[in-house]
Structures are given as C-alpha cells and as structure tokens.
Scaffold this motif. Structure first.
Motif, mmCIF file in Angstrom:
data_model
loop_
_atom_site.group_PDB
_atom_site.id
_atom_site.type_symbol
_atom_site.label_atom_id
_atom_site.label_comp_id
_atom_site.label_asym_id
_atom_site.label_seq_id
_atom_site.Cartn_x
_atom_site.Cartn_y
_atom_site.Cartn_z
ATOM 1 N N VAL A 69 0.890 -1.287 -0.067
ATOM 2 C CA VAL A 69 0.180 0.122 -0.090
ATOM 3 C C VAL A 69 0.946 1.247 -0.069
ATOM 4 O O VAL A 69 1.572 1.601 1.226
ATOM 5 C CB VAL A 69 -0.930 0.040 1.375
ATOM 6 C CG1 VAL A 69 -1.824 1.306 1.080
ATOM 7 C CG2 VAL A 69 -1.573 -1.170 1.091
ATOM 8 N N GLN A 71 2.097 5.257 0.024
ATOM 9 C CA GLN A 71 1.487 6.216 0.870
ATOM 10 C C GLN A 71 2.359 7.296 0.768
ATOM 11 O O GLN A 71 3.698 7.243 1.042
ATOM 12 C CB GLN A 71 1.393 5.665 2.377
ATOM 13 C CG GLN A 71 0.745 6.588 3.245
ATOM 14 C CD GLN A 71 0.509 6.172 4.766
ATOM 15 O OE1 GLN A 71 1.085 6.395 5.493
ATOM 16 N NE2 GLN A 71 -0.686 5.198 4.923
ATOM 17 N N GLY A 80 -7.542 5.734 0.131
ATOM 18 C CA GLY A 80 -6.663 5.036 -1.004
ATOM 19 C C GLY A 80 -5.229 4.775 -0.512
ATOM 20 O O GLY A 80 -4.685 4.102 -1.102
ATOM 21 N N ALA A 81 -4.848 4.964 0.593
ATOM 22 C CA ALA A 81 -3.380 5.026 1.092
ATOM 23 C C ALA A 81 -3.420 4.185 2.506
ATOM 24 O O ALA A 81 -2.511 4.094 3.243
ATOM 25 C CB ALA A 81 -2.601 6.339 1.381
ATOM 26 N N PRO A 83 -4.241 0.662 4.510
ATOM 27 C CA PRO A 83 -4.380 -0.954 4.380
ATOM 28 C C PRO A 83 -5.631 -1.654 4.886
ATOM 29 O O PRO A 83 -6.354 -0.882 5.363
ATOM 30 C CB PRO A 83 -3.215 -1.507 5.027
ATOM 31 C CG PRO A 83 -2.821 -0.503 6.223
ATOM 32 C CD PRO A 83 -3.225 0.662 5.392
ATOM 33 N N GLU A 203 -3.607 5.644 -8.616
ATOM 34 C CA GLU A 203 -3.608 5.530 -7.253
ATOM 35 C C GLU A 203 -2.680 4.310 -6.722
ATOM 36 O O GLU A 203 -2.888 3.798 -5.800
ATOM 37 C CB GLU A 203 -5.348 5.336 -6.634
ATOM 38 C CG GLU A 203 -6.134 6.299 -7.288
ATOM 39 C CD GLU A 203 -7.378 6.145 -6.570
ATOM 40 O OE1 GLU A 203 -7.733 5.737 -5.542
ATOM 41 O OE2 GLU A 203 -8.356 6.735 -7.171
ATOM 42 N N GLY A 204 -1.433 4.153 -7.415
ATOM 43 C CA GLY A 204 -0.777 3.084 -7.017
ATOM 44 C C GLY A 204 -1.018 1.945 -7.390
ATOM 45 O O GLY A 204 -0.268 0.826 -6.740
ATOM 46 N N THR A 205 -2.007 1.748 -8.183
ATOM 47 C CA THR A 205 -2.590 0.158 -8.481
ATOM 48 C C THR A 205 -1.839 -0.440 -9.769
ATOM 49 O O THR A 205 -1.929 -1.566 -9.751
ATOM 50 C CB THR A 205 -3.885 0.326 -8.832
ATOM 51 O OG1 THR A 205 -4.309 1.051 -9.826
ATOM 52 C CG2 THR A 205 -4.762 0.836 -7.757
ATOM 53 N N GLY A 435 -10.276 5.447 -4.369
ATOM 54 C CA GLY A 435 -9.781 4.923 -3.117
ATOM 55 C C GLY A 435 -10.366 3.372 -2.985
ATOM 56 O O GLY A 435 -10.899 2.615 -3.760
ATOM 57 N N GLN A 436 -10.802 3.431 -1.488
ATOM 58 C CA GLN A 436 -11.606 2.224 -1.235
ATOM 59 C C GLN A 436 -13.091 2.747 -0.937
ATOM 60 O O GLN A 436 -13.859 1.907 -1.029
ATOM 61 C CB GLN A 436 -11.143 1.374 0.080
ATOM 62 C CG GLN A 436 -10.890 2.434 1.110
ATOM 63 C CD GLN A 436 -10.245 1.659 2.246
ATOM 64 O OE1 GLN A 436 -10.973 0.918 2.827
ATOM 65 N NE2 GLN A 436 -8.957 2.209 2.703
ATOM 66 N N ASN A 468 -1.563 -2.076 -3.934
ATOM 67 C CA ASN A 468 -2.733 -1.357 -3.535
ATOM 68 C C ASN A 468 -4.032 -1.890 -3.993
ATOM 69 O O ASN A 468 -5.058 -1.472 -4.324
ATOM 70 C CB ASN A 468 -2.554 0.015 -3.959
ATOM 71 C CG ASN A 468 -3.092 1.299 -3.035
ATOM 72 O OD1 ASN A 468 -3.340 0.911 -1.747
ATOM 73 N ND2 ASN A 468 -3.478 2.375 -3.227
ATOM 74 N N LYS A 471 -8.329 -0.942 -4.111
ATOM 75 C CA LYS A 471 -8.551 0.358 -4.254
ATOM 76 C C LYS A 471 -8.662 0.659 -5.742
ATOM 77 O O LYS A 471 -8.069 -0.169 -6.743
ATOM 78 C CB LYS A 471 -7.271 1.248 -3.841
ATOM 79 C CG LYS A 471 -6.470 0.855 -2.679
ATOM 80 C CD LYS A 471 -7.573 1.287 -1.434
ATOM 81 C CE LYS A 471 -6.960 0.452 -0.254
ATOM 82 N NZ LYS A 471 -5.602 0.746 0.002
#
Length: 482
Positions: A69, A71, A80-81, A83, A203-205, A435-436, A468, A471
C-alpha cells in the motif's frame, strides 16, 4: 518463523532499521486516514530512501506475495492509502524520498522525488522567480507522489489543469520491480501509448511513482481577488462566462459558495468577516493574476470586469480585496468551509463533476431533490464551478449521531447523489480519487466497457494483484454457479 516473519526479516536486512519497522508506535499512526474514516492493519512499514531500494523491495514483496500500500502524505480523501484489516499488507512510505534533485530555471522544470511536500516545492522555486501552478488546502502535507497518483486538482485547475497537466516526465517502479524511467521531458513523443499518463491517477494500483519532472511557470507579479454577491447559481455561471471573456488568461480562480456555507464559516471562526454588507444567496470568489509583463493593467482590468458585470445585471454587490492580507481573508472563507461544516455535525461529502456547461443547472435542480427525498437534511454545493466540479455535501438532520447516521441514511443519500450525477453524464470522483471509499459505487455505476478496461490493464501490469489491492479497480463479479 512464518512466511510474514521471513519477509519482515528480509525487508529489514534490505532497508536497515531506519528503512523498515514493525514497531506499533511508529506504524500505527499511518494506519488510519487523516479523516479517521478508515483504519487497517499492516505487516510493517517500509521507508526506502531511493528508487533502487523501492525496486528491490517490490521484488522482495513479489517473491513473498506481500501486498503493498503506497503512501505519501496520507492526506487523501478516499482511503486510498490505508491498508485493509487483514494485517497482511506492507505500508510503503515514500516520505524519506524528499529531494528536489534538479531545478532548472531556464527550462522551467523541477525534478522531484515522490516524497517532496507540495509547500516545499513552492518555497524552493519562489527565489528563482518561478511557481508551481497547483495548490490546495493540504499543501503542507500532500506529497508530489500522492498528488500524481490521485491526479489531484485544486483551486488553479481552471487555468492550468490538474496534476496530469503539470507532469512532464515520470519515474515509477512497476509490480515486477522494474523501473519505468520517463523523466526526460519530451514535447513530442509518438512511440505508442503515453505510459506516464496511464500511471497518473492510477492510485498506486499500476506502479509506484518515485519521481517526476514538473513544469514551472513565471512567478506572479500581481493578483486581484474579488468577492461578488449573486442571486442564484445560474447567474454565477453567466458571470463566469463574462469573466472569461473580459479577463481571458488572467482568470485563474472562480469559486462559488452558497449563503449556508459562508454562514457556517462565519459561525465557526469568530475572526472571519463577511466581505459584503448584505447577505446573498450565492457568492463568487474571483482571482485575476498577471506576470510582470501585464501587471500594470491588472487592477484596471479587474475594475472593468466588475463594472461591466454590474451593468449586465450579473452582480448584486461586490468587493475588491484592498491588499494581500484581505485577499488571503477572502480565500480563507472558501478554504474553511469543510471544517466549519464538520463542526455542525455529520455530513456526506461528494466530490463530483458534470459537464461544465451543465453544472449550474445540476446544482439548481438537484439540491432541492435531495432535500425533498431526505427531509431534515441540508444539501449544499460549493467549489470549482469553472471546472464542472463542486463539493456536494448533504448535512445530517439535527441530532443525528456521527458514525451511525453515515452508515445508515448517509449511504442511501450517497447512492441517490451518485445516481443523479450519472444521469447528468458526470463523474462520482472529480479530483479526490476512488480509493476504497468509492470502489463499490464505481462498480455499480460505471460503464461495463470502462470497468473491463480498468481490470484488463490492472491484470496486465499487476497480475498478482499486489499493488494497493482493493483500491480504484473493482473486482470482477464471481461467475454464476450452475
């Protein structure tokens, strides 16, 4: 030892005591998002100091099957950051990677590592007569990597675009530990897909942003900030069009807020003062700017804009900030809306957009619909009218219990608001990311072709699903059993 223990030992050996920890006192503060809505657990927290260390760590996580994840400043609005609750994921903090490695005033470029704080960048380029044309309320904690990962917006998008428009080059570590190096800024490059744009807003995915080359602009020589009282939001739209015609490129900000939002700020902050003698149903905050070449005429252009707006019946009353301190006071009234609302009670906050030409009509028509559907609630909209993006908040009835109300009626309200946005051809996430928080709504409302492309790209770049997870990209529905 368990497999997780083995991973932690290997990560500590790779990064050292400063670069990896499982100490709850150090890890726990980063397991909850800044708004307190999401809290998770983690196997530990890694704080690499270089792109090479990030790449080696990602390879290690891939070997052990450990989710990551990423951040930045942990200042995102959509969880979104953070866990999940499993405790199996690694929080990857980029905050130690905080160097501005190159600043070229002639090229008007800066190369920043992902952990550089936005305000730090602003302060670093100012002595060179330059500015970075993106700012927002969280500039003291938001990082460049996080802003890129979420394609952040802010108050200057009207003129300069979102973060996507500021990135000239990008470096990122992919899910297999390889490094995508596209930091060299090329004005023209037709070698296929623009891969840096694919990573921006992901988003880091799809990859972990480690550095970026950013565009800079000449510093402002002057600005004029104005406050206008308006009868309704549709008039605000007409005033925006008028301001664009009169001011052209000088128009850098145009924010709107209703009477309710201004009153909330005035009640929340005893030092705040209303800019106008009389209250108005709607208010517009307008900023014109100029570089050194056009600063001499800026005040006259602002005066002409307001005079012509009065003549056209677009403005009921208006004030021009007399100095920089008063200009900041005007902007503070806009920036303090969110904390002022939180002091009132629970609210469902929606970051939505519809086509720019439709936004005023959307606000005028749907706010009453929401209040009629949910008696006792108050619906308000404020923000970036010129971008087709407003913050659409629904405040709970008096006496509603924080936490309980959001989980019950609040969810129903968000579904209704998102349905309205979709009917109007808009987006349920204009600038804060999915995000989530919104991943379920994206799965419910997005076009199936859109969802299929998201899932296929995710599968291609991160087949193990370690970057991530949970998300942005909704999981595909399980096949029906027969």
């Amino acid at each position: 030892m368990s497999r997780n223990d083995d991973f932690c030992a290997a990560a500590r050996s790779l990064l050292g005591e400063r670069g990896f920890t499982t100490d709850p006192e150090l890890v726990d503060p980063w397991l909850t998002d800044w708004r307190g809505r999401y809290t998770g657990r983690a196997i530990g927290m890694a704080s690499p100091a270089s792109t090479a260390e990030v790449a080696a760590l990602v390879k290690l996580a891939r070997e052990y099957g450990v989710p990551i994840v990423p951040q930045g400043g942990n200042s995102g609005m959509s969880g979104g950051a953070t866990p999940d609750a499993s405790g199996d994921a690694l929080v990857l903090s980029l905050r130690r990677m905080n160097r501005i490695t190159r600043l070229d005033p002639d090229a008007r470029e800066a190369v920043c590592e992902a952990g550089v704080i936005l305000q730090t960048l602003h302060e670093a380029v100012a002595p060179h007569g330059l500015r970075f044309p993106l700012t927002l309320g969280g500039k003291g904690s938001a990082t460049i990597g996080g802003l890129i990962a979420t394609n952040a917006g802010g108050t200057q998008v009207l003129r300069h675009g979102s973060m996507r428009a500021q990135v000239l080059g990008l470096e990122a570590v992919l899910a297999d530990g390889s490094v995508f190096d596209a930091l060299v800024p090329l004005k023209k490059d037709n070698r296929g897909f623009d891969l840096k744009q694919l990573l921006i807003g992901s988003e880091g995915t799809l990859g972990i942003v480690t550095a970026a080359t950013l565009r800079l602009l000449p510093a402002l020589a002057d600005r004029v900030v104005m406050w206008a009282g308006l009868p309704d939001v549709r008039t605000a739209r007409r005033l925006l069009i008028h301001a664009e015609k009169m001011a052209g490129e000088a128009l850098e900000g145009f924010e709107v807020m209703p009477r309710h939002s201004l009153n909330a700020v005035l009640a929340h902050n005893p030092r705040a003062r209303a800019p106008l003698a009389q209250a108005h149903d709607w208010n517009a905050l307008i900023e014109l700017v100029a570089d050194s070449a056009s600063a001499a005429t800026l005040a006259d252009r602002a005066q002409a804009l307001l005079e012509s707006a009065f003549e056209a019946g677009l403005v009921e009353d208006a004030a021009i900030a007399m100095n920089e301190a008063q200009a900041e006071e005007f902007w503070a009234l806009r920036d303090e809306i969110a904390p002022a609302e939180r002091a009132i009670g629970p609210a469902m906050q929606h970051d939505i957009s519809v086509p720019v030409a439709k936004m005023a009509d959307f606000v005028a028509e749907t706010l009453p619909q929401v209040e009629a559907r949910f008696p006792g609630c108050t619906a308000v909209a404020f923000g970036h009218l010129g971008d087709g993006n407003v913050h659409y908040h629904v405040l709970a009835p008096a006496g509603a219990q924080r936490g309980e109300w959001e989980a019950t009626q609040g969810k129903e309200i968000s579904h209704f608001v998102h349905d309205l946005v979709t009917e109007w051809g808009g987006s349920i996430s204009a600038e804060h990311g999915i995000g989530q928080m919104k991943v379920g709504e994206l799965a419910r409302l997005a076009d199936p072709v859109h969802l299929a492309i998201l899932r296929n790209v995710k599968q291609a770049l991160d087949p193990q699903g370690l970057l991530n997870p949970g998300k942005l990209v909704p999981l595909a529905p399980a096949p029906a059993s027969h």
